[in-house]
Design a protein around this motif. Structure first.
Motif: not given
Length: 160
Positions: A121-127
């Protein structure tokens, strides 16, 4: 429970003082004991109030976290799993993925979210990993996961 015991002791002391005042006796000594019991009771009352405040803060924090999880659960329907050409799974927003697929516009390239973090339940944009330009590996800066974009090159062997 100690506060209740102190309160009951204070009541007994007051009753004792009442009896002494009727019969005569050492009134100042009993008044000092009553005063001490009342001071102890006040200290315990303050400690209980402090504990109650801490519990209220914890309840507030838990309610806030629950609200975040419920909001995330509602928003989760707007995302879908996608596989990179490498076979690694990521999460994308449905609307953004559809728009990018139709228009071919590079500005509308969907954001890729780390699937492992999304499950927590965490949104982490892949870079994109700076060391693997042009964008062959994406990195999650929250959990440190490296996600390959392209399928590994297959070497071919020719036999003579």
């Amino acid at each position: 429970m100690a506060a209740l015991d102190n309160f009951q002791n204070a009541i007994r002391l007051v009753q004792g003082i009442t009896d002494i005042s009727r019969t005569g006796g050492d009134l100042p000594r009993h008044l000092t004991r009553v005063e001490t019991a009342l001071v102890d009771l006040e200290k315990e009352k303050l400690a209980v109030e402090k504990e109650l405040q801490a519990v209220k803060q914890r309840v507030h924090e838990l309610e806030r976290q629950l609200g975040e999880h419920e909001r995330f659960d509602l928003e989760e329907a707007h995302y879908e799993d996608r596989a990179f050409p490498s076979g690694a799974w990521v999460v994308v927003e449905k609307a953004q993925a559809a728009l990018a697929g139709r228009s071919g516009d590079s500005v509308l390239i969907p954001k890729y979210f780390c699937q492992a973090c999304f499950e927590r339940k965490k949104r982490s944009i892949l870079q994109p990993d700076a060391a693997s330009q042009p964008s062959e590996v994406f990195v999650c800066h929250l959990c440190g996961l490296s996600v390959p974009y392209k399928a590994p090159m297959r070497s071919s062997v020719t036999f003579c």
